[in-house]
Design an enzyme around this catalytic site. Structure first.
Site, PDB file in Angstrom:
ATOM      1  N   GLU A  14     -11.947  -2.209  23.878  1.00  0.00           N
ATOM      2  CA  GLU A  14     -10.541  -1.813  24.010  1.00  0.00           C
ATOM      3  C   GLU A  14     -10.402  -0.453  24.680  1.00  0.00           C
ATOM      4  O   GLU A  14     -11.294   0.376  24.608  1.00  0.00           O
ATOM      5  CB  GLU A  14      -9.869  -1.813  22.627  1.00  0.00           C
ATOM      6  CG  GLU A  14     -10.587  -0.955  21.605  1.00  0.00           C
ATOM      7  CD  GLU A  14     -10.307  -1.366  20.158  1.00  0.00           C
ATOM      8  OE1 GLU A  14     -10.415  -2.554  19.833  1.00  0.00           O
ATOM      9  OE2 GLU A  14      -9.985  -0.472  19.360  1.00  0.00           O
ATOM     10  N   GLU A  25       6.524  36.566  10.889  1.00  0.00           N
ATOM     11  CA  GLU A  25       7.672  36.993  11.699  1.00  0.00           C
ATOM     12  C   GLU A  25       8.589  35.803  12.018  1.00  0.00           C
ATOM     13  O   GLU A  25       9.811  35.898  11.969  1.00  0.00           O
ATOM     14  CB  GLU A  25       7.197  37.622  13.017  1.00  0.00           C
ATOM     15  CG  GLU A  25       6.613  39.014  12.858  1.00  0.00           C
ATOM     16  CD  GLU A  25       5.873  39.460  14.121  1.00  0.00           C
ATOM     17  OE1 GLU A  25       4.722  39.860  14.018  1.00  0.00           O
ATOM     18  OE2 GLU A  25       6.459  39.366  15.212  1.00  0.00           O
ATOM     19  N   CYS A  44      14.769  34.686  42.022  1.00  0.00           N
ATOM     20  CA  CYS A  44      15.697  35.281  42.965  1.00  0.00           C
ATOM     21  C   CYS A  44      17.001  35.486  42.194  1.00  0.00           C
ATOM     22  O   CYS A  44      17.580  34.530  41.697  1.00  0.00           O
ATOM     23  CB  CYS A  44      15.934  34.347  44.146  1.00  0.00           C
ATOM     24  SG  CYS A  44      17.381  34.810  45.108  1.00  0.00           S
ATOM     25  N   CYS A  89      16.647  34.055  50.920  1.00  0.00           N
ATOM     26  CA  CYS A  89      17.717  35.029  51.157  1.00  0.00           C
ATOM     27  C   CYS A  89      17.187  36.459  51.180  1.00  0.00           C
ATOM     28  O   CYS A  89      17.946  37.405  51.388  1.00  0.00           O
ATOM     29  CB  CYS A  89      18.812  34.884  50.105  1.00  0.00           C
ATOM     30  SG  CYS A  89      18.307  35.447  48.466  1.00  0.00           S
ATOM     31  N   LYS A  98      -9.527   3.335  25.329  1.00  0.00           N
ATOM     32  CA  LYS A  98      -9.473   4.502  24.443  1.00  0.00           C
ATOM     33  C   LYS A  98      -8.310   5.369  24.918  1.00  0.00           C
ATOM     34  O   LYS A  98      -8.335   5.899  26.030  1.00  0.00           O
ATOM     35  CB  LYS A  98     -10.782   5.277  24.536  1.00  0.00           C
ATOM     36  CG  LYS A  98     -10.868   6.440  23.579  1.00  0.00           C
ATOM     37  CD  LYS A  98     -12.256   7.052  23.630  1.00  0.00           C
ATOM     38  CE  LYS A  98     -12.400   8.150  22.610  1.00  0.00           C
ATOM     39  NZ  LYS A  98     -11.473   9.272  22.862  1.00  0.00           N
TER      40      LYS A  98
HETATM   41 ZN   LIG Z   1      17.265  33.728  47.221  1.00  0.00          ZN
END
Ligand SMILES: [Zn+2]
Length: 474
Positions: free
Chosen positions: A112, A36, A421, A406, A114
Site C-alpha cells: 500500500e 507569555e 512597496c 514605481c 505510504k
Molecule cells: Zn510600487
C-alpha cells in the site's frame, strides 16, 4: 479602559495571538514563551467577558469542544505505535521478502502507498470516538481529540461497532490545501510552510482547534491497533472491515501478493501513480498479511519484522539560475522569483520558483548564475533547495531597496521577513488587486483577464478597482 481602547486592544491581541499560532505551527519556532502566550490569551478572554460585543467570531479564545489548552494531555499508548524499517532499493526489498519467506510458510503480502503525514491513534468506545492522540515517541503521545474532531472524514460515531476499537491512521494535508495555505502565507508576508507534512503536523498540533478546522486536513486509516468484540485474522480483510464501519482506509493492492517480482511491479506502479494522488506519498509499505504470521515474526524494540517501507528517492534536479525577478503583490509585498533553465519535475516543466525573501536568499547564499538544486515541495510547488556551486565571480545577492515598478523606497516590517512597496498608488499593486478582484474567488467578472487589465492600465483608463465600473464601452 474605555470602549474604544478596549476594542482596539482586543483587535491587537487577536492579531498577535494569531501570529503566534502561525509561528508555533509553521515555523516550529515560536517567538514568545508558552507563558507569555497564555498571559495574552487570558487578557483577551477577560476583555471579551467585559466587552462581548467586540469579541470576534473566530477569536483565538474560542475552542472547539473547549479542549484547546496550550499544552496537550499525555496519552500512553497501550499498543506501541511503532515505526517501520525503511528500505531504499529493490535489492533491500527482496531481502526483506526473502527473510519473511524463510521464516514463514507461504507468506502473503499487502502492498500500500505510504502517505507522508502524521501518525495518529483514534479510540472508539461502543462506537463513539472518544480520544485521538499523536504518535509521540511511540509509547506516549499527545491528546489532540478536539483537533481531530474537526477532520470531516474521521467518523465520530460508528454503526455496528465493536465494544472497543483503536485504529491508526495518517493525517495529511491535501496538496491543494497546502498550495492554498502557502499562497495565503506569501500574501501575508509570512514564512510559508515547508511541505504538506510539516503543515499537517503543525495544523494538527494547533492550540486552537478552530485554526485546525481551517486547514482542510484529511486522514487515511491503515491499521487496527486494538479491537474487542470482533475476530479478524488478516490485514487486507481488516481494512475492508474498517471501510464498512465508515473509515477512509488506504487501498492496498486488491489481492495479497506472494512474490518479490509481484511486489516490485506494484511498487513501480504506485511510483507512477503517486503523481496524480491528492496527497504526498513518500513510499510503499509492504506488510505480511496474516496476523498469526506477524506474531510469529515479532518485532525489534522499534520496528516490526513483518513490514518494510520502500522509500522513493526524492526527485531533485540541477539547473542554472538565470535571473531573479521581483514580483509586487496586491498588498505591496515584493517577492523575489528565481528564473532558471527549464527542468522536468514531477511530470511537468518547471522554470521558476519563489525565493520568498532576502532571508531565504541569504541563508542559502543564492547568487545569479549559480548551479542550483530544485524540486517540487509536495510535488506541486517548485522550490530552490540549495546551491550546488556558485557561478564564477558571482556576488551575494541583495534585493533592491526600491519597488521595481514605481521605484518607491521599500519598507521592511521588523517583525516580518518580507519587504513592501508602501505606495498605495503603485501600478503593480493595483494590477494584482484588479486581477484578484475580477477572479473566481472574488467578483468573478468574465472577459477581464490579466491581459485586458494590463491594456486598460497602460492606456491610463483605470487607476483603481472602482474605475472598472465607470469604464465606457468605447
Ligand atoms: Zn510600487
Amino acid at each position: 479602559m474605555d470602549e474604544a481602547t478596549a476594542k482596539q486592544r482586543m483587535a491587537e491581541l487577536q492579531q498577535q495571538l494569531e501570529r503566534y499560532n502561525e509561528e508555533y505551527y509553521v515555523q516550529d519556532a515560536p517567538s514568545v514563551t508558552d507563558y507569555e502566550y497564555d498571559m495574552l490569551l487570558r487578557e483577551l478572554e477577560t476583555l471579551e467577558q467585559q466587552y462581548p460585543q467586540f469579541a470576534a467570531a473566530d477569536s483565538p479564545t474560542k475552542h472547539v469542544g473547549g479542549a484547546a489548552s496550550r499544552t496537550f494531555e499525555k496519552v500512553p499508548h497501550t499498543v506501541q505505535m511503532m515505526s517501520l524499517q525503511d528500505v531504499f532499493s529493490y535489492e533491500e526489498m527482496n531481502a526483506f521478502v526473502q527473510k519473511c519467506q524463510e521464516e514463514l510458510e507461504n507468506p502473503e503480502f499487502s502492498v500500500e502507498p505510504k502517505i507522508d503525514g502524521l501518525s495518529v491513534s483514534l479510540e472508539y468506545t461502543n462506537g463513539v470516538f472518544t480520544r485521538g492522540s499523536t504518535r509521540g515517541d511511540g509509547f506516549v503521545g499527545e491528546d489532540v481529540t478536539a483537533n481531530l474532531m474537526t477532520i470531516a472524514n474521521i467518523p465520530k460515531k460508528l454503526e455496528h461497532a465493536p465494544a472497543f476499537l483503536e485504529v491508526r491512521g495518517e493525517v495529511y494535508m491535501p496538496r491543494k490545501s497546502f498550495a492554498a495555505l502557502v499562497e495565503q502565507q506569501e500574501l501575508n508576508g509570512e514564512t510559508p510552510a515547508k511541505n504538506p507534512r510539516n503543515a499537517a503536523a503543525g495544523s494538527l498540533r494547533q492550540k486552537n482547534a478552530v485554526v485546525t478546522a481551517q486547514r482542510s486536513l484529511d486522514i487515511w486509516i491503515f491499521n487496527i491497533q486494538q479491537i474487542d468484540g470482533e475476530i479478524l485474522s488478516e490485514h487486507i480483510e481488516s481494512l475492508e472491515y474498517l471501510r464498512k464501519l465508515g473509515f477512509p482506509t488506504v487501498i492496498p493492492h486488491s489481492k495479497p501478493l506472494r512474490t518479490a517480482e509481484e511486489i516490485r511491479a506494484e511498487i513501480a506502479a504506485i511510483g507512477e501513480a503517486k503523481l496524480h494522488y491528492a496527497y504526498d506519498t513518500d513510499g510503499v509499505v509492504v506488510k505480511v498479511n496474516s496476523f498469526a504470521q506477524r506474531e510469529e515474526m515479532g518485532a525489534t524494540s522499534k520496528v516490526p519484522k513483518w513490514a518494510a517501507a520502500f522509500k522513493f528517492p526524492p526527485e531533485e534536479k540541477e539547473t542554472t539560475l538565470r535571473e531573479i525577478q521581483l514580483s509586487v503583490g496586491r498588498t505591496g509585498v515584493i517577492t523575489p522569483v528565481a528564473i532558471f533553465d527549464p527542468v522536468q519535475l514531477a511530470g511537468t516543466e518547471v522554470a521558476r520558483a519563489t525565493l520568498h525573501n532576502q532571508d531565504f536568499i541569504t541563508e542559502r547564499d543564492i547568487r545569479l548564475g549559480d548551479t542550483i538544486v530544485v524540486r517540487k515541495a509536495g510535488e506541486i510547488i517548485p522550490e530552490v533547495l540549495r546551491v550546488k556551486c556558485h557561478a564564477e565571480g558571482a556576488l551575494p545577492y541583495q534585493l533592491p531597496n526600491a519597488c521595481p515598478v514605481c521605484h518607491t523606497q521599500a519598507v521592511r516590517d521588523p517583525e516580518e521577513a518580507a519587504i513592501r512597496c508602501p505606495n498605495p498608488d503603485c501600478p503593480a499593486q493595483l494590477m494584482k488587486r484588479m486581477i484578484h478582484f475580477v477572479s473566481k474567488d472574488a467578483m468573478n467578472i468574465d472577459g477581464l483577464g490579466p491581459q485586458n487589465l494590463a491594456a486598460l492600465q497602460e492606456n491610463g483608463l483605470v487607476h483603481s478597482v472602482a474605475d472598472l465600473y465607470s469604464l465606457k464601452k468605447k
